[in-house]
Scaffold this active site. Structure first.
Site, short mmCIF file in Angstrom:
data_model
loop_
_atom_site.label_atom_id
_atom_site.label_comp_id
_atom_site.label_asym_id
_atom_site.label_seq_id
_atom_site.Cartn_x
_atom_site.Cartn_y
_atom_site.Cartn_z
N PHE A 1 0.81 -1.22 0.00
CA PHE A 1 0.00 0.00 0.00
C PHE A 1 0.84 1.27 0.00
O PHE A 1 0.37 2.34 -0.38
CB PHE A 1 -0.97 0.00 1.20
CG PHE A 1 -0.39 0.58 2.46
CD1 PHE A 1 0.34 -0.19 3.33
CD2 PHE A 1 -0.59 1.93 2.77
CE1 PHE A 1 0.87 0.35 4.49
CE2 PHE A 1 -0.06 2.48 3.92
CZ PHE A 1 0.67 1.69 4.79
N LYS A 2 2.11 1.15 0.42
CA LYS A 2 2.95 2.35 0.49
C LYS A 2 3.16 2.98 -0.88
O LYS A 2 3.49 4.16 -0.97
CB LYS A 2 4.28 2.02 1.14
CG LYS A 2 4.11 1.70 2.62
CD LYS A 2 5.44 1.50 3.34
CE LYS A 2 5.23 1.35 4.84
NZ LYS A 2 4.63 0.06 5.22
#
Ligand SMILES: *Cc1c(COP(=O)(O)O)cnc(C)c1O
Length: 463
Positions: A111-112
Site C-alpha cells: 500500500f505504500k
C-alpha cells in the site's frame, strides 16, 4: 491552509514547507491548523467520480495554493497510472458485511506505493520551483525502501540512498530495490541488522554539517503529504459502498499509525465513518494503549508481518494532540515521559475521546495463519500476513448497521513463506515483476560504520 507542530515550537508553515521538512524542528509532527470539512452535498457529488477526481477533492483543502486543480488532477492520474488495476484500489466483497480494500496493485505490491507515487511527484514540483536538489536517505527492512526507490527513480531533483541489512531481507524484497538501475538510485547493504541501518540514518540526520551539506530529506511515514495521500482510498471505498448515506467502518493493519491516521483525517473531513479499528500483531503497543490507557514500550518480537513489528507508533502523537484538545504542552509532557521512562499514561478524558471513534484488537502468529487458511477456504482469496492481521481483528467488530472494510496492505506474493505455511502453496509473483528475478543487481556492501557510509554518500552527491 497553514500547519503547526504538535509540540508548539513551529507554526504558520505552508503545505510546501511541511512536504519538504518531514519532522518539525522541535521534534513534533506537522498537523493542519484547523480541520477542513466537506459537506454531505460535497460528498454526494463525488459519488461515481473516478479515483483521481475524488483524490483532488480530498487533498485540495489541505494544500493551499500549492497547485492548481487541473495540475493536481494530472499528477494524481499519473501516479494512479502506475497501478495495475483500472479501479486503482479495488474493493472485493468477502461476505455479507465484510469487504477487502486491495491497496497492493502498485509497482512494489504494497500500500505504500499509493502515497509514495504521489509524494515523489509533489516533491519534484516543489524542488523544481525552488531550484533545489535533496538527498533522501532511508533504512528499510522491506516495503518502504522499494516503494521509495520506485517512486523517485525518475526524479531529477533527488538522489536516493536506501540502507538495508545485508543478507537479512528476502530475495524478492532485495531484488525489487537492487534491480532499479536509475543513476540517482543507490542501494547500500549494511553489514549489520535493521536496527544498525536505522541507527546510521538517525546519526546522519543528527550530524548537522553533513545534513546541511547533503541537504538530507526523509520520506518516512511521519511525512504529512504521505498521510494526506492515503486519505484518498478511504474516500473512494466509502463512496462506492454508499457514503455519505451508508456509514462504513474500517479495520487497518497498523504499525506506525500512519495509514489509520489517514482514516481519521477522512473522518474529520466529514466522511461518515462509524469505527476505525486498529489491528496489531503481537507487537501490540497500540492495542494495549487503547484498552488500558498505558502507552508502554516493550521489546520487538519478529513476526510474519514485519512491517508492523514496531516499538513505538510515531504518528500516534498526531491523534494525541487532538485528544488533548490541541494543547502542545500536554503533548510535550507525554513525549518527555516516553523518552525518559519509555511509557506514559493517556489522561482519562483523552482516552475516552479516542475510544468514541477507535477500537482495537490483536492477532498472534497462530491466529494469522488460521486467518489466511480460513479466508482461502471460505472465499478462495489468498491474503498476506499483514492483511490477515486486519481480517482477524475485523471479524470481531462486524455490526449489522455498517459495512466493514478491511485494508489489504500487501500482495501475498511478497510473503510466500508464511502463506505456504498456512495453505501449502506459494503465491506466484505477478507477471509484471517476473523480470526482477533475473535482472542484474546493483548494490554496495558497506561495513556498519558511519564514516564509511557518509563518505560513500558524499562522493556520489557532490561528485
Ligand atoms: C507499512 C505497512 C503497514 C503499517 O502501516 P503504518 O502506516 O505504519 O501503520 C501495514 N502493512 C504493510 C504491508 C506495510 O508495508
Amino acid at each position: 491552509m497553514r500547519y503547526i507542530s504538535t509540540r508548539g515550537g513551529d507554526r504558520d508553515r505552508s503545505f510546501e514547507d511541511v512536504l519538504l521538512a518531514g519532522l518539525a524542528p522541535d521534534g513534533g509532527l506537522y498537523v493542519p491548523e484547523h480541520w477542513p470539512v466537506l459537506s454531505p452535498d460535497d460528498w454526494r457529488s463525488l459519488r461515481n467520480r473516478d479515483w483521481s477526481e475524488v483524490a483532488v477533492a480530498v487533498m485540495r483543502p489541505f494544500m493551499g495554493d500549492f497547485l492548481p486543480e487541473a495540475a493536481l488532477g494530472q499528477l494524481i492520474a499519473e501516479a494512479a497510472g502506475t497501478f495495475n488495476h483500472a479501479a486503482v484500489t479495488p474493493l472485493k466483497q468477502l461476505d455479507d458485511s465484510l469487504w477487502l480494500l486491495e491497496l497492493f496493485h502498485g509497482p512494489t505490491l504494497a500500500f505504500k506505493d499509493v502515497a509514495m507515487q504521489i509524494l515523489a511527484r509533489l516533491m519534484d514540483i516543489a524542488l523544481e520551483r525552488r531550484g533545489e536538489k535533496v538527498t533522501i536517505i532511508g533504512a528499510t527492512s522491506g516495503d518502504t525502501g522499494s516503494a521509495a526507490i520506485e517512486a523517485f527513480r525518475h526524479s531529477r531533483h533527488v538522489e536516493i540512498f536506501i540502507l538495508h541489512p545485508h543478507g537479512r531481507v528476502s530475495e524478492v524484497q532485495r531484488r525489487q530495490m537492487t534491480t532499479v538501475h536509475s543513476p540517482n538510485v543507490h542501494n547500500i547493504a549494511i553489514e549489520g541488522d535493521f536496527d544498525d541501518c536505522q541507527a546510521l540514518v538517525k546519526a546522519m540526520f543528527n550530524d548537522q554539517p553533513f545534513r546541511t551539506r547533503m541537504r538530507l530529506a526523509g520520506v518516512n511515514s511521519i511525512n504529512w503529504a504521505r498521510i494526506l495521500a492515503q486519505v484518498i482510498y478511504y474516500a473512494t471505498a466509502a463512496l462506492s459502498l454508499g457514503a455519505p448515506h451508508r456509514p462504513v467502518a474500517f479495520t487497518v493493519p497498523t504499525g506506525n499509525f500512519g495509514d489509520i491516521f489517514a482514516g481519521y483525517v477522512a473522518w474529520k473531513l466529514g466522511l461518515p465513518i462509524e469505527k476505525l479499528v486498529i489491528a496489531t500483531n503481537v507487537n501490540d503497543i497500540l492495542h494495549r494503549a487503547l484498552t488500558t490507557g498505558r502507552y508502554e514500550v516493550t521489546g520487538v518480537t519478529p513476526t510474519t508481518s514485519p512491517s508492523m513489528d514496531i516499538q513505538v507508533s510515531s504518528n500516534f502523537e498526531r491523534l494525541l494532540f487532538d485528544a488533548l484538545n490541541r494543547n502542545p504542552a500536554a503533548v510535550r509532557a507525554l513525549m518527555d515521559s516516553l523518552a525518559q521512562a519509555r511509557a506514559f499514561t493517556i489522561p482519562e478524558e483523552a482516552l475516552a475521546e479516542m475510544n468514541t471513534l477507535f477500537a482495537s484488537g490483536r492477532a498472534d502468529e497462530e491466529e494469522v495463519l488460521e486467518e489466511i487458511r480460513r479466508t482461502w477456504r471460505e472465499t478462495g482469496e489468498i491474503v498476506d500476513p499483514h492483511t490477515a492481521v486486519g481480517l482477524h481483528v475485523a471479524r470481531s467488530h462486524l455490526g449489522p448497521d455498517h459495512a466493514m472494510i478491511s485494508l489489504a496492505t500487501a500482495h501475498p506474493a511478497k510473503f510466500p513463506d508464511a502463506v505456504e505455511r498456512a495453505i501449502g502453496q506459494r503465491p506466484a509473483l505477478p507477471q509484471r515483476l517476473a523480470h526482477i528475478l533475473t535482472d542484474e543487481e546493483r548494490l554496495a556492501v558497506l561495513p556498519n560504520d558511519l564514516e564509511r557510509v557518509e563518505a560513500f554518500i558524499a562522493e556520489r552527491v557532490t561528485g
